[in-house]
Design a protein around this motif. Structure first.
Motif, mmCIF file in Angstrom:
data_model
loop_
_atom_site.group_PDB
_atom_site.id
_atom_site.type_symbol
_atom_site.label_atom_id
_atom_site.label_comp_id
_atom_site.label_asym_id
_atom_site.label_seq_id
_atom_site.Cartn_x
_atom_site.Cartn_y
_atom_site.Cartn_z
ATOM 1 N N ALA A 1 0.833 -1.200 0.000
ATOM 2 C CA ALA A 1 0.000 0.000 0.000
ATOM 3 C C ALA A 1 0.868 1.250 0.000
ATOM 4 C CB ALA A 1 -0.928 0.001 1.215
ATOM 5 N N GLU A 2 2.101 1.095 0.457
ATOM 6 C CA GLU A 2 3.039 2.218 0.474
ATOM 7 C C GLU A 2 4.454 1.669 0.441
ATOM 8 O OE1 GLU A 2 4.298 5.300 3.885
ATOM 9 O OE2 GLU A 2 2.217 5.499 3.221
ATOM 10 N N HIS A 3 5.277 2.250 -0.411
ATOM 11 C CA HIS A 3 6.686 1.878 -0.455
ATOM 12 C C HIS A 3 7.487 3.136 -0.713
ATOM 13 C CE1 HIS A 3 10.335 -0.401 -1.040
ATOM 14 N NE2 HIS A 3 10.532 0.288 -2.156
ATOM 15 N N THR A 4 8.295 3.511 0.257
ATOM 16 C CA THR A 4 9.176 4.668 0.129
ATOM 17 C C THR A 4 10.577 4.240 0.536
ATOM 18 O OG1 THR A 4 8.892 5.443 2.411
ATOM 19 C CG2 THR A 4 7.266 6.210 0.774
ATOM 20 N N THR A 5 11.520 5.142 0.457
ATOM 21 C CA THR A 5 12.881 4.816 0.890
ATOM 22 C C THR A 5 12.951 4.662 2.407
ATOM 23 O OG1 THR A 5 13.427 7.167 0.931
ATOM 24 C CG2 THR A 5 14.011 5.935 -1.066
ATOM 25 N N GLU A 6 11.971 5.219 3.133
ATOM 26 C CA GLU A 6 11.978 5.142 4.596
ATOM 27 C C GLU A 6 11.269 3.902 5.136
ATOM 28 O OE1 GLU A 6 10.666 8.250 3.215
ATOM 29 O OE2 GLU A 6 12.745 8.895 3.122
ATOM 30 N N ALA A 7 10.216 3.455 4.470
ATOM 31 C CA ALA A 7 9.428 2.334 5.008
ATOM 32 C C ALA A 7 8.504 1.760 3.943
ATOM 33 C CB ALA A 7 8.604 2.802 6.201
ATOM 34 N N SER A 8 7.988 0.570 4.252
ATOM 35 C CA SER A 8 7.004 -0.075 3.380
ATOM 36 C C SER A 8 5.876 -0.614 4.252
ATOM 37 C CB SER A 8 7.633 -1.231 2.602
ATOM 38 O OG SER A 8 8.671 -0.766 1.781
ATOM 39 N N ILE A 9 4.653 -0.515 3.722
ATOM 40 C CA ILE A 9 3.467 -1.015 4.409
ATOM 41 C C ILE A 9 2.676 -1.840 3.407
ATOM 42 C CG2 ILE A 9 1.244 -0.375 5.444
ATOM 43 C CD1 ILE A 9 2.604 2.180 6.454
ATOM 44 N N GLY A 10 2.188 -2.995 3.859
ATOM 45 C CA GLY A 10 1.382 -3.831 2.987
ATOM 46 C C GLY A 10 0.399 -4.662 3.790
ATOM 47 N N PHE A 11 -0.460 -5.378 3.064
ATOM 48 C CA PHE A 11 -1.497 -6.192 3.675
ATOM 49 C C PHE A 11 -1.480 -7.598 3.078
ATOM 50 C CE2 PHE A 11 -3.022 -1.792 3.598
ATOM 51 C CZ PHE A 11 -3.062 -1.558 4.976
ATOM 52 N N VAL A 12 -1.447 -8.602 3.963
ATOM 53 C CA VAL A 12 -1.499 -9.992 3.509
ATOM 54 C C VAL A 12 -2.913 -10.244 2.977
ATOM 55 C CG1 VAL A 12 -1.264 -12.415 4.139
ATOM 56 C CG2 VAL A 12 0.218 -10.703 5.222
ATOM 57 N N LEU A 13 -3.006 -10.608 1.723
ATOM 58 C CA LEU A 13 -4.303 -10.779 1.060
ATOM 59 C C LEU A 13 -4.956 -12.131 1.329
ATOM 60 C CD1 LEU A 13 -3.307 -9.306 -2.409
ATOM 61 C CD2 LEU A 13 -4.733 -8.197 -0.656
ATOM 62 N N ASN A 14 -4.174 -13.104 1.744
ATOM 63 C CA ASN A 14 -4.707 -14.469 1.816
ATOM 64 C C ASN A 14 -4.561 -15.102 3.199
ATOM 65 O OD1 ASN A 14 -1.905 -14.513 1.355
ATOM 66 N ND2 ASN A 14 -1.990 -16.505 0.365
ATOM 67 N N GLN A 15 -4.706 -14.307 4.227
ATOM 68 C CA GLN A 15 -4.688 -14.852 5.583
ATOM 69 C C GLN A 15 -5.967 -14.411 6.300
ATOM 70 O OE1 GLN A 15 -1.845 -14.041 9.109
ATOM 71 N NE2 GLN A 15 -0.778 -15.444 7.726
ATOM 72 N N ARG A 16 -7.024 -15.141 6.048
ATOM 73 C CA ARG A 16 -8.332 -14.814 6.609
ATOM 74 C C ARG A 16 -8.386 -15.179 8.091
ATOM 75 N NH1 ARG A 16 -14.075 -16.236 3.741
ATOM 76 N NH2 ARG A 16 -15.400 -15.396 5.364
ATOM 77 N N SER A 17 -8.955 -14.289 8.883
ATOM 78 C CA SER A 17 -9.142 -14.567 10.307
ATOM 79 C C SER A 17 -10.505 -15.231 10.505
ATOM 80 C CB SER A 17 -9.072 -13.267 11.117
ATOM 81 O OG SER A 17 -10.277 -12.535 10.981
ATOM 82 N N ASN A 18 -10.852 -15.529 11.741
ATOM 83 C CA ASN A 18 -12.169 -16.075 12.057
ATOM 84 C C ASN A 18 -13.180 -14.974 12.349
ATOM 85 O OD1 ASN A 18 -11.304 -18.752 11.829
ATOM 86 N ND2 ASN A 18 -10.536 -18.745 13.915
ATOM 87 N N LEU A 19 -12.788 -13.731 12.166
ATOM 88 C CA LEU A 19 -13.649 -12.593 12.492
ATOM 89 C C LEU A 19 -14.387 -12.063 11.276
ATOM 90 C CD1 LEU A 19 -11.086 -10.645 14.704
ATOM 91 C CD2 LEU A 19 -13.031 -12.009 15.511
ATOM 92 N N GLU B 1 -8.993 -17.532 -0.542
ATOM 93 C CA GLU B 1 -7.624 -17.204 -0.140
ATOM 94 C C GLU B 1 -6.651 -18.367 -0.300
ATOM 95 O OE1 GLU B 1 -10.269 -18.245 3.102
ATOM 96 O OE2 GLU B 1 -10.309 -16.441 1.924
ATOM 97 N N GLU B 2 -7.163 -19.599 -0.330
ATOM 98 C CA GLU B 2 -6.296 -20.759 -0.534
ATOM 99 C C GLU B 2 -5.613 -20.727 -1.900
ATOM 100 O OE1 GLU B 2 -5.632 -23.313 1.625
ATOM 101 O OE2 GLU B 2 -6.772 -22.227 3.157
ATOM 102 N N GLU B 3 -6.254 -20.129 -2.874
ATOM 103 C CA GLU B 3 -5.730 -20.129 -4.240
ATOM 104 C C GLU B 3 -4.977 -18.860 -4.619
ATOM 105 O OE1 GLU B 3 -5.808 -22.757 -6.400
ATOM 106 O OE2 GLU B 3 -6.610 -23.849 -4.684
ATOM 107 N N VAL B 4 -4.978 -17.845 -3.768
ATOM 108 C CA VAL B 4 -4.367 -16.566 -4.134
ATOM 109 C C VAL B 4 -2.883 -16.736 -4.459
ATOM 110 C CG1 VAL B 4 -3.767 -14.245 -3.300
ATOM 111 C CG2 VAL B 4 -6.053 -15.161 -2.899
ATOM 112 N N TRP B 5 -2.121 -17.360 -3.563
ATOM 113 C CA TRP B 5 -0.682 -17.521 -3.777
ATOM 114 C C TRP B 5 -0.432 -18.274 -5.090
ATOM 115 C CZ3 TRP B 5 2.783 -21.701 -3.879
ATOM 116 C CH2 TRP B 5 4.135 -21.372 -3.723
#
Length: 187
Positions: free
Chosen positions: A32-50, A159-163
């Motif tokens: 979601a963000e990648h700069t020279t200082e830091a990177s932020i992202g979200f795991v797309l295929n790790q579903r919780s029970n919530l 999510e099982e098939e995303v990777w």
């Protein structure tokens, strides 16, 4: 797995097939963000029970699945969407894909049944890297970087098939990787 593509906002990180870190095993991360200082992202295929209504009880009918975005700040909620025409807000991180936006507008849309899980995806926590940390992990072949993907993969409920799908989409040079066992000792 060598990655000729450099990380950038909107690109995917694909874990190497034998990565044993439980936070990232066979994971696909949207940067979601990648700069020279830091990177932020979200795991797309790790579903919780919530579900979203577990976290925000006033949204009684919000049965949107919650994904574990990563091991950082698991007390925060983040979302990506492809509903700018309805939200009129969010930071575009890939063509037609937005990160965040006005949460009150989002709640109104959800309450009115005007959004579906195929348009918005929710995460608790995020994946984060400090300056140069991600590049170091890429140089150690922990991650493959991709800018080739169908945006539907970001919102899939399978999510099982995303990777697997993201690897196959890279072409024949990488497609054989999907057949590697999760534990090479069992081979």
């Amino acid at each position: 797995m060598l990655s000729p593509i450099l990380p950038a906002t909107g690109r995917l990180l694909i874990s190497e097939p034998f990565l044993n870190d439980p936070n990232f095993k066979r994971s696909v991360i949207l940067l979601a963000e990648h700069t020279t200082e830091a990177s932020i992202g979200f795991v797309l295929n790790q579903r919780s029970n919530l579900q979203l209504n577990d976290l925000i009880p006033e949204l009684e009918n919000a049965d949107f699945p919650i994904y574990v975005g990563g091991p950082v700040a698991n007390d925060t909620i983040h979302f990506i969407h492809r509903a700018y025409d309805k939200m009129n807000d969010g930071e575009e991180i890939a063509p037609g894909i937005y990160w965040g936006g006005n949460f009150e507008t989002l709640k109104v849309l959800i309450e009115g049944n005007l959004l579906s899980p195929s348009e918005v995806k929710f995460f608790i926590g995020y994946s984060g890297w400090a300056e140069a940390q991600l590049m170091e992990e890429i140089s150690q072949n922990t991650w493959l970087v991709s800018d080739r993907y169908d945006t539907d993969v970001l919102f899939t409920g399978n999510e099982e098939e995303v990777w697997r799908d993201v690897i196959v989409n890279l072409g024949p040079k990488y497609a054989h990787v999907v057949n590697f066992p999760q534990n090479p000792n069992l081979n």
